[in-house]
Design an enzyme around this catalytic site. Structure first.
Site, PDB file in Angstrom:
ATOM      1  N   ARG A 161      27.714  68.908 -28.300  1.00 35.52           N
ATOM      2  CA  ARG A 161      28.764  68.614 -29.273  1.00 35.52           C
ATOM      3  C   ARG A 161      30.080  69.229 -28.804  1.00 35.52           C
ATOM      4  O   ARG A 161      30.246  70.450 -28.820  1.00 35.52           O
ATOM      5  CB  ARG A 161      28.406  69.153 -30.660  1.00 35.52           C
ATOM      6  CG  ARG A 161      29.534  68.909 -31.680  1.00 35.52           C
ATOM      7  CD  ARG A 161      29.090  69.030 -33.121  1.00 35.52           C
ATOM      8  NE  ARG A 161      28.789  70.385 -33.540  1.00 35.52           N
ATOM      9  CZ  ARG A 161      28.581  70.743 -34.805  1.00 35.52           C
ATOM     10  NH1 ARG A 161      28.635  69.836 -35.775  1.00 35.52           N
ATOM     11  NH2 ARG A 161      28.283  71.993 -35.109  1.00 35.52           N
ATOM     12  N   ASP A 442      28.493  79.046 -40.451  1.00 33.95           N
ATOM     13  CA  ASP A 442      29.325  78.657 -39.330  1.00 33.95           C
ATOM     14  C   ASP A 442      30.673  78.203 -39.875  1.00 33.95           C
ATOM     15  O   ASP A 442      30.988  78.426 -41.047  1.00 33.95           O
ATOM     16  CB  ASP A 442      28.651  77.598 -38.456  1.00 33.95           C
ATOM     17  CG  ASP A 442      28.487  76.257 -39.156  1.00 33.95           C
ATOM     18  OD1 ASP A 442      28.942  76.098 -40.313  1.00 33.95           O
ATOM     19  OD2 ASP A 442      27.904  75.339 -38.542  1.00 33.95           O
TER      20      ASP A 442
END
Length: 540
Positions: A161, A442
């Site tokens: 990613r 996160d």
């Protein structure tokens, strides 16, 4: 080495010589010069769209692409080697230990993350590239503190990613302009590894984050076509799964698949960023105020509609409909609390597989057996493409449904303040993924806490006690909770915490909350990496 390309940060000689080869830098420059103007126009279009939402224009499905949604004959590419069965995907940052443990976890795939679970220090970005290159070539084994870390015979399939379109990479300029963080991450991984992956029977596979419009998917597709031709591998070798993690993208699911159809491997429910985007895009709508973060579950109206539409869309086009991340992580020192947490994981994964998802995300190797057991018992084949969900009817109003049971509580406000401070300080210190109160936080979850605090203050929302959430109240909580953050998140430095405190105070006072904390705070990382301060935008 390459005209017009400048590296503004000192880099360890080994990483620089092995990753920043002349060929790699030439490729970076070619991508930047070919696609940067389009990226900038698309980012400007995001701003234009937000102004429309603020003026009261409601989000809706695009009329100009109705024919794409209505046409039933087109399908996406068949699964590429290693992506036929994706029932369990583990995700995490790209440090060397994490890469080995994730690839050995038993999960079908590993999403190596340069985005929300990585703080983009230059060392993190470059070391991650080295680690992935070494893992692909099975040269990643190492020892630390007397323990050997060794790659297994059958590791998970690797998916990468890169960062989102909105993020710049200020440590590299091309023709005196910072290049796209997306293209930087993509290009270095692709240039060094695509041919090697094909040779080994796999391919260059990606997760694409934060898109808001099908034209942003078209840009990625153009990048893929250019890049495959550039290094001489067949077109359609790349596969990309798109995270539907912004509210506008939920109205463009089929169009996004259509744009990427020859490179597509499906869509993913990026649930935490989706909640963040839901608040941010509807910032001018007082009726869109949400309760405590814990109450915004996958079963509330707008989240359930988004899931049902995603599964129906993917299976209609014969690609994977991937589920999302449960935030719970194992609790080692409290068996009873651990069982409660793991029961939440089981319920979440059972909901996903019964809804028709083809796989799910986990953040910790110890959760892999739990998630796999649920999917193995309920998904006998490699996927559920046959579960068409043709009965689903999702209208624009369903995706915008703000009926969310729950209240704003003092505990919820306190948790948001604590999480926002701890994560922001850790991120500035170079850590993009931290455990807090037995949840893995996160950038996406931290963003929810930030924009919720702004939203509650902006609209003077009242807690269940009847007291309003005010600037003064949040300031008092920041003052109270900040001293305990360094115990909550060991390793956080006082200087970084001070920046986090001032940043959060500034955010709750803004007319509109900032688009991304990562964009706001990137200058701090760049300056730490040696980029002259005069080249950076003011962060606060």
């Amino acid at each position: 080495m390459v005209k017009g390309v400048q590296i503004h940060s000192p880099v360890a000689p080994k990483a620089q010589s092995e990753i920043f080869t002349e060929g790699a830098l030439t490729f970076l420059a070619a991508l930047h010069r070919t696609f940067e103007s389009t990226r900038k126009k698309l980012l400007d279009a995001r701003d234009d769209a937000q102004r429309k939402y603020d003026s009261g224009v409601a989000l809706d499905f695009a009329p100009e692409t109705a024919h794409i949604r209505a046409e039933s004959s087109w399908h996406c590419a068949p699964p590429a080697p290693g992506l036929e069965d994706r029932r369990i995907e583990i995700t995490g940052p790209t440090d060397r230990k994490m890469v080995i443990n994730a690839l050995n976890s038993g999960a079908k795939t590993f999403m190596a993350d340069f985005e929300d679970s990585s703080a983009p220090t230059f060392a993190n970005m470059l070391n991650g590239q080295v680690n992935l290159r070494d893992a692909i070539r099975r040269e990643i084994d190492f020892e630390s503190n007397g323990k050997a870390y060794k790659l297994s015979e059958k590791p998970a399939v690797l998916i990468v990613r890169p960062r989102g379109w909105h993020l710049d990479e200020p440590r590299i300029t091309i023709d005196n302009a910072p290049m796209s963080g997306s293209l930087f991450d993509f290009a270095l991984y692709f240039y060094h590894n695509a041919s090697e992956l094909v040779k080994r029977g796999s391919g260059p596979y990606f997760y694409l984050p934060k898109m808001e419009h099908y034209l942003e998917a078209r840009l990625w597709n153009d990048v893929f076509l250019f890049s495959q031709s550039y290094i001489g591998i067949p077109h359609n070798t790349i596969r990309a799964t798109v995270l539907i993690e912004t509210l506008p993208a939920a109205f463009h699911m089929e169009e996004i698949l259509f744009e990427l159809r020859n490179h597509s491997s499906g869509l993913n429910c990026g649930r935490w960023d989706y909640i963040f985007s839901f608040i941010k895009k509807r910032r001018a709508d007082k009726g869109a105020v949400l309760p405590d973060r814990k109450d915004v579950t996958m079963t509330v109206g707008f989240m359930d509609a988004y899931v049902r539409l995603l599964i129906q869309t993917c299976h209609k086009r014969k690609v994977a409909a991937m589920g999302g991340m449960s935030a719970q992580i194992p609790i080692k020192d409290d068996p009873k609390a651990n069982e409660i947490a793991m029961e939440k994981v089981r319920a979440d994964k059972l909901r996903e597989v019964r809804a028709g998802h083809d796989g799910t995300w986990i953040a910790h190797p110890l959760i892999e057996p739990i998630a796999r057991g649920i999917f193995d018992a309920n998904m006998l084949g490699p996927n559920q493409y046959h579960v068409r969900r043709e009965e689903v009817r999702v209208a624009a109003a369903d995706l915008l449904n703000t009926a969310v049971p729950g209240q704003i509580t003092e505990a919820g406000v306190r948790e948001n303040v604590s999480t926002a401070l701890a994560y922001t300080a850790a991120w500035i210190g170079g850590n993009g993924c931290i455990p807090l109160n037995y949840l893995m936080e996160d950038a996406a979850t931290a963003e929810i806490t930030r924009v919720q605090l702004w939203q509650w203050v902006h609209y003077g929302s009242r807690m269940d006690t009847g007291e309003p959430v005010t600037v003064e109240f949040v300031d008092s909580l920041i003052k109270e909770l900040a001293p305990g953050v360094r115990k909550l998140a060991p390793g956080v430095k006082e200087a970084d915490l001070n920046v986090a405190v001032e940043y959060l105070k500034g955010q709750i006072r803004k007319p509109w909350a900032s688009e991304f904390l990562t964009s706001d705070l990137m200058p701090y990382l760049a300056i730490k990496d040696g980029v002259p301060a005069k080249m950076q935008k003011a962060a606060l």
